[in-house]
Scaffold this motif. Sequence first.
Motif, mmCIF file in Angstrom:
data_model
loop_
_atom_site.group_PDB
_atom_site.id
_atom_site.type_symbol
_atom_site.label_atom_id
_atom_site.label_comp_id
_atom_site.label_asym_id
_atom_site.label_seq_id
_atom_site.Cartn_x
_atom_site.Cartn_y
_atom_site.Cartn_z
ATOM 1 N N PHE A 1 0.777 -1.288 -0.006
ATOM 2 C CA PHE A 1 0.008 -0.085 -0.078
ATOM 3 C C PHE A 1 0.986 1.026 0.103
ATOM 4 O O PHE A 1 0.581 2.134 -0.711
ATOM 5 C CB PHE A 1 -1.003 0.039 1.189
ATOM 6 C CG PHE A 1 -1.843 1.292 1.457
ATOM 7 C CD1 PHE A 1 -2.615 1.501 0.411
ATOM 8 C CD2 PHE A 1 -1.182 2.177 2.360
ATOM 9 C CE1 PHE A 1 -3.539 2.610 0.737
ATOM 10 C CE2 PHE A 1 -1.880 3.469 2.696
ATOM 11 C CZ PHE A 1 -3.121 3.722 1.887
ATOM 12 N N ARG A 2 1.974 1.254 0.928
ATOM 13 C CA ARG A 2 2.742 2.480 0.917
ATOM 14 C C ARG A 2 3.694 2.724 -0.234
ATOM 15 O O ARG A 2 3.964 3.901 -1.061
ATOM 16 C CB ARG A 2 3.794 2.336 2.266
ATOM 17 C CG ARG A 2 2.871 2.516 3.470
ATOM 18 C CD ARG A 2 3.657 3.466 4.352
ATOM 19 N NE ARG A 2 3.124 3.145 5.614
ATOM 20 C CZ ARG A 2 3.724 3.091 6.813
ATOM 21 N NH1 ARG A 2 5.127 2.893 6.757
ATOM 22 N NH2 ARG A 2 3.053 2.799 8.036
ATOM 23 N N LEU A 3 3.934 1.614 -0.926
ATOM 24 C CA LEU A 3 4.621 1.701 -2.268
ATOM 25 C C LEU A 3 3.833 2.399 -3.333
ATOM 26 O O LEU A 3 4.218 2.911 -4.214
ATOM 27 C CB LEU A 3 5.420 0.319 -2.717
ATOM 28 C CG LEU A 3 6.615 -0.176 -1.974
ATOM 29 C CD1 LEU A 3 7.022 -1.506 -2.342
ATOM 30 C CD2 LEU A 3 7.726 0.832 -2.203
ATOM 31 N N ASP A 4 2.558 2.025 -3.150
ATOM 32 C CA ASP A 4 1.725 2.715 -4.262
ATOM 33 C C ASP A 4 0.850 3.834 -3.869
ATOM 34 O O ASP A 4 -0.115 3.955 -4.056
ATOM 35 C CB ASP A 4 0.468 1.239 -4.649
ATOM 36 C CG ASP A 4 -0.218 1.701 -5.982
ATOM 37 O OD1 ASP A 4 0.571 2.207 -6.733
ATOM 38 O OD2 ASP A 4 -1.202 0.793 -6.093
ATOM 39 N N GLU A 5 1.351 4.307 -2.853
ATOM 40 C CA GLU A 5 0.745 5.390 -1.991
ATOM 41 C C GLU A 5 1.406 6.833 -2.595
ATOM 42 O O GLU A 5 2.443 7.087 -2.377
ATOM 43 C CB GLU A 5 0.984 5.251 -0.691
ATOM 44 C CG GLU A 5 0.478 6.190 0.044
ATOM 45 C CD GLU A 5 1.393 7.453 0.793
ATOM 46 O OE1 GLU A 5 0.869 8.435 0.619
ATOM 47 O OE2 GLU A 5 2.439 7.104 0.840
#
Length: 365
Positions: free
Chosen positions: A145-149
């Motif tokens: 989620f954070r990498l795609d955030e």
Amino acid sequence: MIGYSDSGKDAGRLSAAWQLYKAQEELIKVAKQFGVKLTMFHGRGGTVGRGGGPTHLAILSQPPDTIHGSLRVTVQGEVIEQSFGEEHLCFRTLQRFTAATLEHGMHPPISPKPEWRALLDEMAVVATKEYRSVVFQEPRFVEYFRLDEHRKQAIQEKASGGIESLRAIPWIFAWTQTRFHLPVWLGFGAAFKHIMEKDIRNLHMLQEMYNEWPFFRVTIDLVEMVFAKGDPGIAALYDKLLVSSELWPLGEKLRANYEETKRLLLQVAGHKDLLEGDLYLKQRLRFRDSYITTLNVCQAYTMKRIRDPDYHVTLRPHLSKEIKDWNKPAAELVKLNPTSEYAPGLEDTLILTMKGIAAGMQNTG
């Protein structure tokens, strides 16, 4: 106050909506017992994932006896302008609230049958389990989620811990930007599949609920609308550019879940295609899609440039000559946003694409 945002984030859309429905019924029972006139305060967000959606549908799907000619609602900051920004918009918004409130009182929705309640109770347990198994128990979900955030570039929200520490607004906003809308649909597929595999007759009961019970119909219709605005192919592009290849299988698994949930949802609604019952909205979304898709692609590559300054997109030959003449505009961009830590124009481009996608998604953005 009935809160929609955090309950949806914690348990998923299906379970949260059903528990809030039952909570309102219990509150009304207590109020009647003690002779209190109860006015519900609905803390709906502007988006479907936070309890939002078309105003009249939301009101008409409330439990019987919960609206006695009055209700109170919160209007979120992100939708104030589109609802009250101009005099005619304000008038139309108040018209919708008034008409739906009067209609709910004059033609109250039916109470769910005992067998419908039992079925939805069982579905809610399965949906919550599925939702939490991904969002809270999948070991690498937070990392994925954070990498795609990319919200923090524009809204300055930070999550120091897990998903629990993230506010509902950026949580929903992030999935909307990538056109995946995971918090809205996750859990529905597992619930439908469990019920249908248990007894094929349950499919007929679900279809009966959809046709006769306003609450269930509105819940399904809103998720169907979200699927119509979603695009797993766009989500895959973000994964390819911004997510570590080690996490690609997780994204592929979630996209497969997306497609299965959409298929099962259409079965329950008795539809062959998304939005076949609302051709006007379907046409509007079709016209809008090419513009939003362009913004998504632009955003994904802009984010890639921000994270990897050495990354360069291969330009088509006929564009390369035009790029050579961009020195002056680039210098002007630096003057317009001198505090940006990124290459000229990147931060502004990112913010503009975020605003454009959110505007295109409307009550899902």
